[in-house]
Each structure stands twice: as structure tokens, then as C-alpha cells.
Design a protein around this motif. Structure first.
Motif, mmCIF file in Angstrom:
data_model
loop_
_atom_site.group_PDB
_atom_site.id
_atom_site.type_symbol
_atom_site.label_atom_id
_atom_site.label_comp_id
_atom_site.label_asym_id
_atom_site.label_seq_id
_atom_site.Cartn_x
_atom_site.Cartn_y
_atom_site.Cartn_z
ATOM 1 N N PRO A 41 16.159 -40.204 -3.386
ATOM 2 C CA PRO A 41 15.728 -41.351 -4.180
ATOM 3 C C PRO A 41 15.232 -40.956 -5.572
ATOM 4 O O PRO A 41 14.564 -39.942 -5.735
ATOM 5 C CB PRO A 41 14.571 -41.937 -3.376
ATOM 6 C CG PRO A 41 14.772 -41.443 -1.995
ATOM 7 C CD PRO A 41 15.521 -40.158 -2.074
ATOM 8 N N ARG A 43 13.181 -42.796 -7.266
ATOM 9 C CA ARG A 43 11.751 -43.129 -7.323
ATOM 10 C C ARG A 43 11.306 -43.636 -5.960
ATOM 11 O O ARG A 43 12.127 -43.992 -5.104
ATOM 12 C CB ARG A 43 11.446 -44.170 -8.398
ATOM 13 C CG ARG A 43 11.858 -45.590 -8.042
ATOM 14 C CD ARG A 43 11.196 -46.577 -9.022
ATOM 15 N NE ARG A 43 11.532 -47.946 -8.658
ATOM 16 C CZ ARG A 43 10.644 -48.935 -8.522
ATOM 17 N NH1 ARG A 43 9.354 -48.706 -8.714
ATOM 18 N NH2 ARG A 43 11.033 -50.146 -8.202
ATOM 19 N N THR A 45 8.376 -46.544 -4.419
ATOM 20 C CA THR A 45 7.685 -47.695 -4.996
ATOM 21 C C THR A 45 6.170 -47.532 -4.919
ATOM 22 O O THR A 45 5.652 -46.889 -4.003
ATOM 23 C CB THR A 45 8.068 -48.984 -4.260
ATOM 24 O OG1 THR A 45 7.690 -48.855 -2.884
ATOM 25 C CG2 THR A 45 9.554 -49.246 -4.353
ATOM 26 N N GLY A 49 5.744 -47.131 -1.115
ATOM 27 C CA GLY A 49 6.325 -45.790 -1.105
ATOM 28 C C GLY A 49 7.788 -45.766 -0.671
ATOM 29 O O GLY A 49 8.337 -44.717 -0.360
ATOM 30 N N ALA A 50 8.432 -46.934 -0.678
ATOM 31 C CA ALA A 50 9.836 -47.011 -0.233
ATOM 32 C C ALA A 50 10.752 -46.326 -1.247
ATOM 33 O O ALA A 50 10.466 -46.331 -2.444
ATOM 34 C CB ALA A 50 10.236 -48.474 -0.081
ATOM 35 N N PRO A 51 11.846 -45.728 -0.738
ATOM 36 C CA PRO A 51 12.785 -45.059 -1.646
ATOM 37 C C PRO A 51 13.632 -46.064 -2.420
ATOM 38 O O PRO A 51 14.019 -47.085 -1.880
ATOM 39 C CB PRO A 51 13.679 -44.263 -0.683
ATOM 40 C CG PRO A 51 13.656 -45.044 0.603
ATOM 41 C CD PRO A 51 12.283 -45.665 0.670
ATOM 42 N N ARG A 52 13.897 -45.763 -3.664
ATOM 43 C CA ARG A 52 14.770 -46.626 -4.480
ATOM 44 C C ARG A 52 15.719 -45.774 -5.306
ATOM 45 O O ARG A 52 15.462 -44.593 -5.549
ATOM 46 C CB ARG A 52 13.948 -47.491 -5.437
ATOM 47 C CG ARG A 52 13.095 -48.564 -4.787
ATOM 48 C CD ARG A 52 13.897 -49.759 -4.318
ATOM 49 N NE ARG A 52 13.076 -50.670 -3.525
ATOM 50 C CZ ARG A 52 12.323 -51.641 -4.031
ATOM 51 N NH1 ARG A 52 12.305 -51.833 -5.331
ATOM 52 N NH2 ARG A 52 11.603 -52.416 -3.243
ATOM 53 N N GLY A 53 16.768 -46.423 -5.762
ATOM 54 C CA GLY A 53 17.701 -45.801 -6.696
ATOM 55 C C GLY A 53 18.099 -46.834 -7.725
ATOM 56 O O GLY A 53 17.762 -48.008 -7.586
ATOM 57 N N GLU B 130 17.613 -53.408 -1.287
ATOM 58 C CA GLU B 130 16.790 -52.527 -2.110
ATOM 59 C C GLU B 130 17.002 -51.046 -1.771
ATOM 60 O O GLU B 130 16.411 -50.174 -2.406
ATOM 61 C CB GLU B 130 15.310 -52.906 -1.960
ATOM 62 C CG GLU B 130 14.665 -52.618 -0.600
ATOM 63 C CD GLU B 130 14.959 -53.664 0.488
ATOM 64 O OE1 GLU B 130 15.886 -54.483 0.305
ATOM 65 O OE2 GLU B 130 14.285 -53.632 1.534
ATOM 66 N N PRO B 132 18.558 -47.330 -1.756
ATOM 67 C CA PRO B 132 19.441 -46.539 -2.621
ATOM 68 C C PRO B 132 20.863 -46.532 -2.038
ATOM 69 O O PRO B 132 21.031 -46.532 -0.816
ATOM 70 C CB PRO B 132 18.828 -45.138 -2.563
ATOM 71 C CG PRO B 132 17.383 -45.355 -2.213
ATOM 72 C CD PRO B 132 17.376 -46.550 -1.301
ATOM 73 N N ASP B 237 16.779 -43.145 3.773
ATOM 74 C CA ASP B 237 16.534 -42.928 2.349
ATOM 75 C C ASP B 237 17.726 -43.388 1.514
ATOM 76 O O ASP B 237 17.730 -43.253 0.305
ATOM 77 C CB ASP B 237 16.185 -41.465 2.060
ATOM 78 C CG ASP B 237 17.339 -40.543 2.389
ATOM 79 O OD1 ASP B 237 18.240 -40.960 3.158
ATOM 80 O OD2 ASP B 237 17.354 -39.412 1.885
ATOM 81 N N GLU B 386 7.528 -55.995 -4.145
ATOM 82 C CA GLU B 386 7.849 -56.007 -2.711
ATOM 83 C C GLU B 386 7.317 -57.257 -2.007
ATOM 84 O O GLU B 386 6.526 -57.180 -1.069
ATOM 85 C CB GLU B 386 7.365 -54.725 -2.042
ATOM 86 C CG GLU B 386 8.097 -53.517 -2.624
ATOM 87 C CD GLU B 386 7.750 -52.212 -1.943
ATOM 88 O OE1 GLU B 386 8.000 -52.118 -0.733
ATOM 89 O OE2 GLU B 386 7.233 -51.312 -2.619
#
Ligand SMILES: Cc1cc2nc3c(=O)[nH]c(=O)nc-3n(C[C@H](O)[C@@H](O)[C@H](O)COP(=O)(O)OP(=O)(O)OC[C@H]3O[C@@H](n4cnc5c(N)ncnc54)[C@H](O)[C@@H]3O)c2cc1C
Ligand code: FES
Lengths: 98, 468
Positions: A41, A43, A45, A49-53, B130, B132, B237, B386
Motif C-alpha cells: 500500500p 498509504r 488511513t 490504518g487501512a491500506p490504500r493505493g 477502497e 488497493p 492489502d 471512512e
């Protein structure tokens, strides 16, 4: 996550993504460089703390916020790469207040 | 304060580029500011680099894309003052345009401002959007144009709209493994759209192009599944699986990337921050600025053209840009009303003819209600803060939260860095559904400048530039 189409004319620059030095074409955005060299990821949040892209790649969603050359909350999809640039994932830090 | 320019144009897409070339031709001192590094906007993104450095990729992107070069060249030749990599975050009442860019913050005073900031893809709130590896179709197309990057692994293209099919075609040409296109338009849309087809056929090219794309997808073996519903993405992830309903059965398949698209809507934040009156479009499910035939808005001295003034596509954007420039030239007395009208006549005719396809496309690609107002309580609505669909519903029905601005203070939705771009339309659809009223009665977030985050450090660099 992405692969490069053959492009013989590409000029390359070296950027450092999480301590890893990689060569990418000079007209990549930072987000493109990260997606082409995906290791996890870009980042997490601030809320959970969730993964993002990166999601929209046009500056709308702000899910590509990263730390670029030590400055947090940079929109990676809108910033072109530069020689020697240091790119780090952003952990949790809350986005810029506006 | 330096001498104001005649016209400041925000956005170097088809609308802004065409407006600039026309304005300069009519003697107006014109500045164009755009966030990207090159002219072209969304449709013609990176057109100059692709043509100059990797012209073999033009075959992948197609002739409509390649055609954008002429517009970019016309713009370059016009002599309009072009400021790339500038993000406009405020336009004040005196029409001072504030932008951040490589030189810090700059301010440009203008007699007239044309907002030509285009469209953005409609938010697609499905469970797991949301994660990745889930991106918009436009995002991936942008990477193909700007960086010659192609998604790796098993790709699902999900949603609806002409762009969905175009991008699936471009990805297939580029060698991506497009497992299927899952079209979520309700099957009833097809019958409803048929009555609009004769009119659509009077708009040149569109239906034939659509058919050609479908035929090519078939020839390339890309499955097109129509009538897909209940899309759900799961992963850890990153996205790993997609679940959906098709032909009465639930399916589950592994994916490496899921690309979502539910059409485009006007990029409204800048216009809303200028207090331009907007109207809810019940067909396109978005707010559209009220403009007259030239693009004049309800805010003095501010015009809007291109897809930000209502979705019409790239060619219509170009013509709307020209019309706006013609009226600005009349307002500033570089030409008279008669010359304006004479020049406008063929442009209006082309614009009107091409708009004939819109009722068909709008009917065929009207999103399902559950794509707009997600039924599942856990679906993320505000990605920044969120906030999930269940919270919005509960606050509306149980706490009588009266409107989207109050919702902001309850749960912070729309308060994050995206300023509601990715949640606003969903929040108002959910609230309207819970109340049983039309979205026009709910309204929208009040958008205030700056429309993009600016840091104190950037503000410290504030300087005026003479754009001459
Ligand atoms: C991601 C995406 C991809 C698309 N791809 C296609 C396609 O391949 N084919 C097609 O037919 N249609 C496409 N469209 C539809 C698109 O709306 C076109 O019809 C066309 O690009 C519209 O032209 P325009 O001039 O109105 O706006 P755009 O082309 O969108 O140009 C607007 C410009 O404004 C700039 N901008 C926005 N906000 C600011 C700001 N605050 N400050 C400074 N600059 C700003 C943007 O960087 C952009 O360059 C796409 C839309 C999107 C959102
Ligand atoms: S990916 Fe959406 S803002 Fe950068």
C-alpha cells in the motif's frame, strides 16, 4: 501492478521508493512509479490504518497521498518524478486540513 | 496589482484549448492554467509526448485520441500564455485567480474567467472499492496515455458507459488480460434507450463507433456480461476476488485488478466555490451549473464550458469553449454582437447536432439505483474519513440529520482532503432515498475555497505575476 509497454525513447531517472532505488521514465508521476514497482500500500488511513493505493490518478480522490522528499501529504498522481527523489509510504498521518 | 488579463481559462482540455485559440484570435489577452504538465485535458492527456516519443502507441489509443494533436498545436501556435502544473484553488469576487505550482502561489487578475475543468468519474461505492488494486477505468487509461503502463494480471472492467467500453478496448489492444467486461446497466435500460436511437443516429459517428468497439471486443475474445449486479470486491492489502450476480447466479472469481466506472459527472467543486447556481440533473444524477447558450453563469464575469458545464463529450466541449470565447470577446468589445453571432452559427449547429446522441447514452447508461445509493451498510461512502453507508442512513432516519452540510458536522464526511468529490453524490442519493424525496430537495455540500489543499508554506510564496 502495472507493466511498461516497450518504449525505447524513454529517458530514465532514478527514484528511491522505500529505500529501494528504481529507474523509471522521467515522464512518470510519482504514483505511476509506485504502481509500476508495487510492494504494498502507498498509504494507510489515519482513521483505521487501512491500506490504500492510488484510485483516480487525476487529482480528485487524494488516496495517493505519500511522503515525497520528506514532505508528507503530497498528491503522488499529480507530481512528476525527478532524479534522486525519495518516495515513502504515508502511515496514518491525517491529510492536510483545509 | 498588475494589469488584469482579458480572459483567464482554467483547464487545458478541449474546451479550454479551443476557447484560448479563439480568444487570442479575437485579440484578447488570454492565460490558460492547468494542473497537468501538457495540454490536452483528460481525453487528450499527454498527446504531445505520445505523438513525439511513442507514436506506435497511437494505434492502441485510437484515432479519436490522435486527433487531439491538432487542437494542442493550434493552441501552442495561438500564443496564449500557458501555465502548466498550476492548480487553481480559489477565484475571488474581483476575479483574482489563485494557483499553486512550481513557483509557489501565483495570482492572476482577469476581466473574465472561463472555468473549463472538465469532468471526473462518478464515485463507484461498492463494497471493497477502497482496496488497493481497485482503480477507476479512467485512472488506468491515464497511465496508459501518460506513462505507457498496462495493468498486470487478471483484470476485470466493471460498470457502465461509453468510456468503459472504449477503455476495455484500449487495454485489450495494449495486451492487458481483460478477463471480462461486467456491465452493470439494468437490462431494462436497453429497451428504454431504443426509443432514443433514431435521434442518436442523427449525431455523426457515435453509434457506429460504439458498434465497432463491441465488435472488436468480441473479436479479441473479451467477454461482455450484461446485467451484472451486486458487485463486491474482497482482499487483504489489495483486491483478490470479485463477487457478482449474473443471470440469476452468484459468481466469485480471482482478480488482480478491478477497474470501475459509472460514467462521468461535472467536476463541480471550483464552480460551486464560486457560488454558481447549479441544478440537479435527475437523468445524469449529478449537479450541473446553470449556463446560458454562451456559457455565462449566475456569477458575474464567470463562464463555464466543456464537460464541467454538463456532459457533452470532447467535441461538444471544444465548441462550447469557442462559443464562450466569442461572447467574452463581445463583452469586452473586441467584436460586436453581429460578428459574434455570425461566427457562432456553424459552431452552434455542430454542437446541437452532436448533442442529439446524449438522451440515448444517458438512458442506456443510467446507473442502477443501488450503484448510486449502496444498499450494504458497510460500504465505504467517504473514503477520506471512512464513513459508511449505514451511518449516513441511520443519521438521516434516526437522528433526522437535515442535510449534507449537517452530515459533515456529524461524521466529517466531505471534510477530508478530497472535499466531498468522492462522497458528495453518494451522500445526497442516500439521504434522498431515506427521506423519499428528490435529490434536488437535499442539495449538496457548501463548497468553500480553497478547493485544493494549500499549505501555509505555499501561501508564504504568494506573488503576483504579470502574465504578459
Ligand atoms: C479520467 C477521464 C478520462 C477520459 N477519457 C476520455 C476518452 O478517452 N475519450 C473521450 O471521449 N472522453 C473521455 N473523457 C471524458 C471527458 O470529459 C472528455 O469529454 C473531455 O476531456 C472533456 O473536455 P473538457 O475540456 O471539458 O475537460 P478536460 O479534458 O477534463 O480538461 C479539464 C482540464 O482542467 C484541468 N483542471 C481541473 N481542475 C483544475 C484546477 N482546479 N486547476 C487547474 N486545472 C484544473 C485538468 O487538469 C484538465 O486538464 C474522460 C474523462 C475522464 C474524467
Ligand atoms: S490517485 Fe486520486 S488524487 Fe491521486
Amino acid at each position: 501492478m502495472f507493466k511498461q509497454l516497450p518504449d525505447d525513447n524513454a529517458e530514465l531517472v532514478t527514484v528511491i521508493i522505500e529505500e529501494q532505488s528504481v529507474k523509471v521514465p522521467s515522464d512518470y508521476s510519482v504514483a505511476a512509479a509506485v504502481l509500476a514497482n508495487w510492494t504494498g500500500p502507498s498509504r494507510t488511513t489515519p482513521v483505521s490504518g487501512a491500506p490504500r493505493g492510488p484510485y483516480c490518478m487525476m487529482g480528485a480522490c487524494f488516496d495517493c497521498l505519500m511522503e515525497i522528499d520528506g514532505v508528507p501529504n503530497q498528491q503522488a498522481c499529480m507530481i512528476p518524478v525527478a532524479e534522486g527523489m525519495s518516495i515513502r509510504r504515508q502511515d496514518g498521518a491525517r491529510g492536510v486540513e483545509i | 496589482m498588475s494589469e488584469p488579463v482579458d480572459l483567464a481559462i482554467i483547464g487545458a482540455g478541449p474546451a479550454g484549448l479551443a476557447a484560448a485559440a479563439t480568444a487570442v484570435e479575437l485579440g484578447l489577452k488570454t492565460v490558460v492554467l492547468d494542473e497537468q504538465t501538457e495540454p490536452g485535458g483528460q481525453i487528450y492527456r499527454a498527446i504531445e509526448s505520445v505523438t513525439a516519443k511513442r507514436s506506435d502507441h497511437l494505434d492502441i489509443l485510437g484515432s479519436d485520441y490522435a486527433a487531439g494533436l491538432e487542437l494542442a498545436q493550434g493552441f501552442r501556435a495561438s500564443g496564449a500564455h500557458y501555465l502548466p502544473q498550476r492548480t487553481v484553488w480559489q477565484i475571488d469576487e474581483e476575479r483574482n485567480v489563485f494557483a499553486s505550482g512550481p513557483n509557489g502561489v501565483e495570482v492572476i487578475a482577469a476581466k473574465r474567467v472561463l472555468v473549463a475543468v472538465g469532468a471526473m468519474e462518478r464515485p463507484v461505492p461498492v463494497p471493497g472499492w477502497e482496496l488497493p488494486g481497485v482503480m477507476t477505468c479512467g485512472a488506468v487509461q491515464n497511465m496508459l496515455k501518460g506513462s505507457s503502463l498496462v495493468p498486470e494480471g487478471r483484470v476485470m472492467v466493471v460498470g457502465l458507459g461509453p468510456l468503459l467500453l472504449l477503455i476495455a478496448q484500449q487495454l485489450a489492444r495494449a495486451g492487458a488480460d481483460v478477463a471480462a467486461v461486467l456491465e452493470t446497466a439494468p437490462l431494462g435500460n436497453y429497451a428504454a434507450a431504443m426509443t432514443r436511437l433514431p435521434q442518436a443516429l442523427m449525431a455523426p459517428g457515435y453509434i457506429a463507433k460504439g458498434r465497432a468497439i463491441l465488435a472488436e471486443l468480441r473479436d479479441r475474445g473479451v467477454a461482455l456480461r450484461r446485467g451484472v449486479a451486486d458487485v463486491r470486491l474482497t482482499g487483504d492489502d489489495r483486491v483478490r476476488e470479485i463477487e457478482y450476480r449474473w443471470r440469476g447466479r452468484s459468481r466469485r472469481e480471482p482478480v488482480d485488478m478491478a477497474l470501475l466506472h459509472q460514467g462521468v459527472v461535472p467536476n463541480a467543486n471550483l464552480g460551486m466555490s464560486l457560488r454558481i447556481d447549479h441544478t440537479w440533473d435527475a437523468m445524469q444524477r449529478c449537479f450541473t451549473p446553470n449556463v446560458d447558450d454562451w456559457g455565462n453563469t449566475s456569477t458575474e464575469g464567470i463562464l463555464a464550458a466543456g464537460d464541467c458545464s454538463g456532459i457533452g463529450g470532447a467535441l461538444v466541449a471544444e465548441w462550447r469553449g469557442r462559443l464562450a470565447a466569442l461572447d467574452v470577446a463581445r463583452q469586452l468589445e473586441s467584436i460586436g454582437a453581429e460578428e459574434r453571432d455570425n461566427r457562432a452559427q456553424p459552431v452552434r449547429r455542430d454542437r446541437d447536432r452532436h448533442m442529439l446522441v446524449r438522451p440515448f447514452l444517458d438512458t442506456l447508461y443510467k446507473p442502477r439505483h443501488d450503484s448510486l445509493a449502496p444498499p450494504d451498510a458497510d460500504t465505504m461512502v467517504c473514503r477520506c474519513e471512512e464513513v459508511r453507508a449505514g451511518e449516513i442512513r441511520q443519521l438521516t432516519t434516526e437522528q433526522n440529520c437535515p442535510g449534507p452540510n449537517q452530515m459533515k458536522t456529524f461524521v466529517r464526511c466531505g471534510m477530508g482532503p478530497c472535499q466531498g468529490r468522492l462522497c458528495g453524490l453518494t451522500v445526497v442519493e442516500l439521504m434522498a432515498e431515506c427521506r423519499g424525496v428528490d435529490v434536488s430537495e437535499i442539495g449538496y455540500y457548501r463548497i468553500r475555497p480553497p478547493v485544493k489543499p494549500v499549505t501555509v508554506g505555499e501561501l508564504a510564496t504568494l506573488e503576483e505575476i504579470d502574465a504578459g
